[in-house]
Design a protein around this motif. Structure first.
Motif: not given
Ligand code: CO
Length: 130
Positions: A6-8, A53-55, A77-81, A127-129
């Protein structure tokens, strides 16, 4: 089921100072700037194809992003799935031995429900869901 990235998430000290790199140098468009009070961050979202991309800029020195930058400096910082069933994905991760930061979903950007897995359980990647 996990559908896509979804986003980084990228931790930055200042949105104002980091947005020009994404807008001017990379030529991306900032879709949205939003403050998430519950997480003590301000975020800026840039869409690239199907992902963002999420700053993340901390709004308080008690923010986890503030602590992250103090420890690691700015950076990924994280990867979101994206998942079709967040609670089911969390339960599955837990039953596979993952430590969860959020046992139940919390509020993320864009009104989405999100939850994090602890990086100690994910080979070092927060890791984010969602
Ligand atoms: Co996020």
């Amino acid at each position: 089921m996990i559908l896509k990235i979804d986003h980084i998430g990228i931790a930055v000290r200042s949105l104002i100072e980091s947005i020009p790199f994404y807008e001017k140098t990379l030529g991306l468009k900032c879709d949205k700037i939003e403050e998430i009070l519950s997480q003590k961050v301000k975020i800026a979202l840039f869409q690239i194809g199907e992902i963002h991309i999420e700053l993340l800029e901390p709004t308080s020195d008690s923010s986890t992003i503030f602590k992250f930058i103090a420890k690691n400096g700015e950076g990924v910082h994280h990867i979101a799935y994206k998942t079709d069933d967040l609670q089911k994905e969390l339960n599955n991760a837990k039953s596979n031995g993952c430590a969860l930061i959020n046992e139940v979903p919390i509020e993320g950007s864009n009104g989405k429900s999100i939850a994090f897995l602890h990086p100690n359980s994910t080979h070092g990647v927060l890791t984010e869901f969602c």
